[in-house]
Design an enzyme around this catalytic site. Structure first.
Site, PDB file in Angstrom:
ATOM      1  N   CYS A 258      32.399 -34.249  37.015  1.00 35.78           N
ATOM      2  CA  CYS A 258      32.586 -32.726  37.397  1.00 35.78           C
ATOM      3  C   CYS A 258      31.647 -32.017  38.210  1.00 35.78           C
ATOM      4  O   CYS A 258      31.851 -31.484  39.175  1.00 35.78           O
ATOM      5  CB  CYS A 258      32.822 -31.861  36.297  1.00 35.78           C
ATOM      6  SG  CYS A 258      32.939 -30.175  36.346  1.00 35.78           S
TER       7      CYS A 258
ATOM      8  N   GLU B 155       4.799 -11.724   0.570  1.00 38.82           N
ATOM      9  CA  GLU B 155       5.908 -11.531   1.307  1.00 38.82           C
ATOM     10  C   GLU B 155       6.866 -12.543   1.361  1.00 38.82           C
ATOM     11  O   GLU B 155       6.768 -13.574   0.963  1.00 38.82           O
ATOM     12  CB  GLU B 155       5.347 -11.433   2.848  1.00 38.82           C
ATOM     13  CG  GLU B 155       5.868 -10.516   3.708  1.00 38.82           C
ATOM     14  CD  GLU B 155       5.527  -9.086   3.903  1.00 38.82           C
ATOM     15  OE1 GLU B 155       4.765  -8.898   2.891  1.00 38.82           O
ATOM     16  OE2 GLU B 155       5.956  -8.561   4.845  1.00 38.82           O
TER      17      GLU B 155
ATOM     18  N   SER C 126       0.159   0.103   2.417  1.00 38.40           N
ATOM     19  CA  SER C 126       0.486  -0.135   3.995  1.00 38.40           C
ATOM     20  C   SER C 126      -0.882  -0.767   4.318  1.00 38.40           C
ATOM     21  O   SER C 126      -1.900  -0.826   3.760  1.00 38.40           O
ATOM     22  CB  SER C 126       0.750   0.984   4.712  1.00 38.40           C
ATOM     23  OG  SER C 126       1.909   1.350   4.231  1.00 38.40           O
TER      24      SER C 126
ATOM     25  N   LYS D 258      -9.557  -8.711   6.043  1.00 38.83           N
ATOM     26  CA  LYS D 258     -10.003  -8.078   4.815  1.00 38.83           C
ATOM     27  C   LYS D 258     -11.436  -8.399   4.490  1.00 38.83           C
ATOM     28  O   LYS D 258     -11.758  -9.467   4.733  1.00 38.83           O
ATOM     29  CB  LYS D 258      -8.942  -8.654   3.689  1.00 38.83           C
ATOM     30  CG  LYS D 258      -7.722  -8.585   4.047  1.00 38.83           C
ATOM     31  CD  LYS D 258      -6.790  -9.255   2.660  1.00 38.83           C
ATOM     32  CE  LYS D 258      -5.452  -8.903   2.776  1.00 38.83           C
ATOM     33  NZ  LYS D 258      -4.510  -9.921   1.849  1.00 38.83           N
TER      34      LYS D 258
ATOM     35  N   LYS E  14      -0.418 -12.037   9.404  1.00 41.06           N
ATOM     36  CA  LYS E  14       0.444 -11.111   8.727  1.00 41.06           C
ATOM     37  C   LYS E  14       1.834 -11.452   8.724  1.00 41.06           C
ATOM     38  O   LYS E  14       2.353 -11.744   9.849  1.00 41.06           O
ATOM     39  CB  LYS E  14       0.204  -9.788   9.293  1.00 41.06           C
ATOM     40  CG  LYS E  14       0.986  -8.360   8.954  1.00 41.06           C
ATOM     41  CD  LYS E  14       0.468  -7.375   9.633  1.00 41.06           C
ATOM     42  CE  LYS E  14       1.278  -5.962   8.961  1.00 41.06           C
ATOM     43  NZ  LYS E  14       2.587  -6.080   8.823  1.00 41.06           N
TER      44      LYS E  14
HETATM   45  S1  IVH Z   1      -2.387  -7.025   2.325  1.00 38.91           S
HETATM   46  C1  IVH Z   1      -3.590  -3.590  -0.066  1.00 38.91           C
HETATM   47  N1  IVH Z   1      -2.134  -9.322   3.592  1.00 38.91           N
HETATM   48  O1  IVH Z   1       2.117  -6.049   5.694  1.00 38.91           O
HETATM   49  C2  IVH Z   1      -3.199  -4.534   1.192  1.00 38.91           C
HETATM   50  N2  IVH Z   1      -0.387  -7.623   3.550  1.00 38.91           N
HETATM   51  O2  IVH Z   1       1.778  -3.507   7.067  1.00 38.91           O
HETATM   52  C3  IVH Z   1      -1.955  -4.533   1.579  1.00 38.91           C
HETATM   53  N3  IVH Z   1       1.645  -8.110   5.015  1.00 38.91           N
HETATM   54  O3  IVH Z   1       2.584  -4.113   2.924  1.00 38.91           O
HETATM   55  C4  IVH Z   1      -1.389  -6.074   1.886  1.00 38.91           C
HETATM   56  N4  IVH Z   1       1.218 -10.249   5.452  1.00 38.91           N
HETATM   57  O4  IVH Z   1       3.874  -6.283   3.217  1.00 38.91           O
HETATM   58  C5  IVH Z   1      -1.581  -8.176   3.206  1.00 38.91           C
HETATM   59  N5  IVH Z   1      -1.716 -11.497   4.796  1.00 38.91           N
HETATM   60  C6  IVH Z   1      -1.296  -9.986   4.382  1.00 38.91           C
HETATM   61  C7  IVH Z   1       0.139  -9.706   4.766  1.00 38.91           C
HETATM   62  C8  IVH Z   1       0.444  -8.517   4.213  1.00 38.91           C
HETATM   63  C9  IVH Z   1       2.032  -9.091   5.462  1.00 38.91           C
HETATM   64  C10 IVH Z   1       2.583  -6.856   4.990  1.00 38.91           C
HETATM   65  C11 IVH Z   1       2.497  -6.146   3.360  1.00 38.91           C
HETATM   66  C12 IVH Z   1       2.088  -4.970   3.618  1.00 38.91           C
HETATM   67  C13 IVH Z   1       2.272  -4.779   5.239  1.00 38.91           C
HETATM   68  C14 IVH Z   1       1.468  -3.707   5.921  1.00 38.91           C
END
Ligand code: IVH
Length: 704
Positions: A457, A191, A103, A317, A136
């Protein structure tokens, strides 16, 4: 610190405890037990059917409440509690993941982001040289396994350690090629989601096959990917956000993946032919300072409403492989990444009533009356329901809990009922069998229902529109006065205004000699308005002020407009095949009204316009605003002082630009006067050129 859970295979995360918004207050042990039960059931539904009875905010608040209660009463923690569990404890699937699918922890503010970044720097004992900043994506997490370049298996995230095999979905997901550009053995992670068009298509297909509409694109993607043997085809989209080497393959790609920074991995993935955010309006970028990261977070947030796919935050990141390795992971999330959560743009609320309103063109449109709900910074009480067929297609009932979508300037709309929250007390929505305004028949032959009397109308509304400031601008004709004229049978449309006599007008309530003379003079003056205003006054469906200007300038005369076919109309910027067809039908329907206007001596030409044949394409490119999309906001001053927004837009278009009312990535220039508000802020975020009305006046001096 109490850990919080994360339903994040779909990008749905609970809060990090340090800075989250409000939480559900849980007063005693019984309320705590009930809350745990609700959260577990919601998580199971979310991961199972992809359709949770709670929206993200409600779920997050609930889990924060549970976490707070547990922190205060550690000996009462129930084993079922969703806190501290990946996927809120919902276990699905039996295909083990090679490396756990983690997560993300969340922050909700710039301060939260900064303190997370500072914490990471402290942990590493050095600065983070490069950050990656990316949207995201709001879908469901997928692991796509490629062997020798061939897609062999698709697995959902499940509980993070094992997921469900959904390989039957291969071929339904755009951006996830069956074969990569190189014969590499690799696991792509990303995703799966539905774009807005894919969502609409999936709902049409599903309801057409007798099912209920999906509540939102996320649950539509989750439900569609998991469903086997569906009688219809749906399409989804994949975005990769990572790639893993597969041990023991000796693959050169595997070796590269181990060394590359995240940004390099994403380039490699895109090069292999998988979809990434690179081609979207919000591509991943790298940044070297947290200030740059913040700026990018704001830019992505500002563009959210215009994307055709859902995002629920921004992921930051540490880019370098070494930084990631040294930061490591906590029990469920990497320490080198964080999700900056954006407020929900979709909420669940109750559908209290449906109103049927007749517009000025006679279109009968349903409108949802909702229990007020806060969505994306404003309170939503009404939402569009499009048309009767749409209500039927979505299977809505009065009293239903419904998902409501609103983002930025988008008109709020009802997406779908949340079927599992039905109590049995819901009632069918009654569709009118006669026009709710005049009681005449309804023409239901098209999706958009219309009163058979058409514009007649709701003559008051169409006349009111025609005489408005941006159309014929006839002063002294308020709604009451128009009502009187219609009631007295003196007018049925605005062309009748031009044949009103002194004796007829003076007979009206509270009319004296002076006001009668003034009104008749104002009506007479309107005959001289240029074609674009007259055309706009007709209230043709699918046209507003700027479209009317473009049409008038293109065709130069009403005759040319009337004889134009759909093909000719498509030469006007912004007119596609669909709109052109509507225009042709509308103009034909309006022929009697246009005829009356011609007979009354109203202007039917556009000054300065030459007509299609004589307008050389190159002309426009010499103009000072050629090719620019310009937005004006705030109060105008200097040479623009006193101009209405519409007049400023006219000026922009005379000078060769395209006037627009909202700022987007496509905007080239913002004219910002005093008291400019959110549009200026958005333009600043997007790095759009901003000038004062005075500076603008200088640029377009020749056109003032
Ligand atoms: S990185 C190990 N990058 O968000 C790192 N996740 O809330 C985990 N998600 O499980 C994933 N966009 O399904 C990453 N640009 C993105 C993302 C992303 C959506 C989702 C992914 C993860 C979840 C966590």
């Amino acid at each position: 610190m109490t850990e919080t859970p994360n339903r994040s295979s779909g990008g749905r995360g609970a809060s990090s405890p340090q800075r989250g918004p409000a939480r559900t207050e849980i007063g005693d042990q019984a309320a705590y037990a009930a809350a745990v039960q609700t959260a577990v059931a919601a998580s199971a539904a979310y991961y199972g059917e992809g359709d949770s009875p709670l929206d993200d905010d409600v779920f997050d608040r609930l889990v924060r409440g549970i976490a707070a209660y547990e922190a205060a009463h550690p000996d009462e923690v129930l084993p079922d509690s969703p806190t501290g569990k990946v996927a809120g404890g919902a276990v699905i699937g039996d295909v083990p993941h090679t490396v756990p699918m983690l997560s993300l922890d969340n922050v909700f503010s710039a301060e939260g982001l900064e303190s997370w970044a500072a914490g990471l720097v402290r942990r590493l004992g050095r600065e983070v040289g490069t950050w990656s900043v990316e949207p995201k994506l709001d879908g469901l997490a997928i692991s796509a396994r490629y062997r020798g370049g061939r897609l062999v298996q698709l697995v959902t995230r499940g509980d993070g350690t094992a997921g469900e095999d959904v390989s039957h979905g291969i071929g339904m997901v755009l951006g996830l090629p069956a074969r990569l550009a190189e014969p590499v053995t690799v696991e792509l992670r990303g995703e799966v989601l539905m774009t807005r068009a894919q969502f609409e298509a999936a709902n049409t297909a599903r309801t057409g096959a007798g099912g209920t509409a999906f509540a939102n694109p996320r649950s539509a993607a989750a439900g569609s990917l998991r469903a086997k043997d569906r009688p219809y085809q749906v399409e989804m989209t994949f975005f990769a956000y990572g790639a893993l080497p597969v041990d023991g393959t000796g693959d050169a790609a595997a070796a590269r993946l181990r060394e590359l920074p995240h940004s390099g991995i994403m380039e490699l993935v895109a090069g292999l032919g998988a979809n990434t955010t690179a081609a979207t309006p919000v591509p991943a970028i790298t940044a070297t300072t947290i200030e740059q990261v913040r700026k990018r977070v704001e830019e992505i947030a500002a563009l959210r409403a215009e994307l055709d796919f859902g995002i629920d935050g921004i992921v930051v990141k540490a880019d370098a492989a070494a930084d990631q390795a040294d930061a490591g992971i906590s029990s469920r999330a990497p320490r080198w990444a964080i999700a900056y959560k954006l407020p929900a743009v979709e909420k669940i609320t109750r559908l209290l009533d449906v109103e049927w309103n007749v517009g000025r063109t006679g279109v009968i449109a349903p409108r949802a009356v909702l229990e007020p709900v806060e969505v994306d910074g404003s309170t939503v009480t009404y939402a569009t329901l499009h048309n009767a067929a749409d209500i039927e297609r979505r299977g809505l009932m009065l009293g239903d809990h419904v998902t409501v979508y609103k983002a930025g300037d988008v008109i709020p709309r009802v997406e779908a009922p949340v079927v599992h929250l039905r109590t049995g007390g819901e009632r069918p929505i009654e569709v009118p069998s006669a026009c709710p305004r005049c009681g005449d028949e309804i023409d239901a032959s098209q999706q958009r229902w219309r009163c058979v009397r058409g514009r007649a109308c709701h003559a008051v509304a169409s006349v009111r529109y025609a005489v408005g400031r941006d159309q014929l601008d006839i002063e002294g004709l308020g709604e009451n006065r128009i009502d009187q004229l219609v009631d007295a049978g003196l007018i049925t449309d605005f062309a009748d205004l031009f044949t009103l006599t002194h004796d007829q007008v003076i007979e009206l309530e509270r009319m004296g000699e002076t006001s009668t003379a003034a009104l008749l003079a104002a009506i007479e003056g309107a005959k001289a308005k240029p074609l674009n205003k007259v055309f706009c006054a007709l209230g043709v469906r699918g046209t507003g002020r700027s479209m009317s200007r473009r049409i008038a300038r293109h065709f130069a005369t009403m005759d040319a407009i009337r004889t134009a076919d759909a093909e000719a109309l498509q030469e006007v910027e912004g007119v596609g095949p669909e709109r052109a067809t509507i225009l042709v039908a509308e103009i034909a329907e309006l022929a009697p009204l246009i005829g009356k206007l011609v007979a009354a001596g109203v202007t039917m030409t556009e000054p300065g316009a030459a007509g299609p044949a004589e307008t050389p394409e190159s002309d426009a490119s010499d103009l000072p605003l050629a090719g620019l999309s310009v937005v004006a906001t705030g109060s105008m001053s200097g040479p623009l002082d006193g101009l209405s927004r519409n007049q400023v837009n006219e000026l922009i278009e005379r000078a060769g630009g395209k006037a627009s009312s909202s700022v987007s990535a496509r905007t080239s220039l913002l004219v910002a006067g005093e008291k400019a508000g959110s549009k200026k802020a958005k333009a600043e975020k997007l790095g759009i050129e901003i000038i004062t009305p005075e500076e603008f006046g200088t640029r377009v001096a020749g056109f003032l």
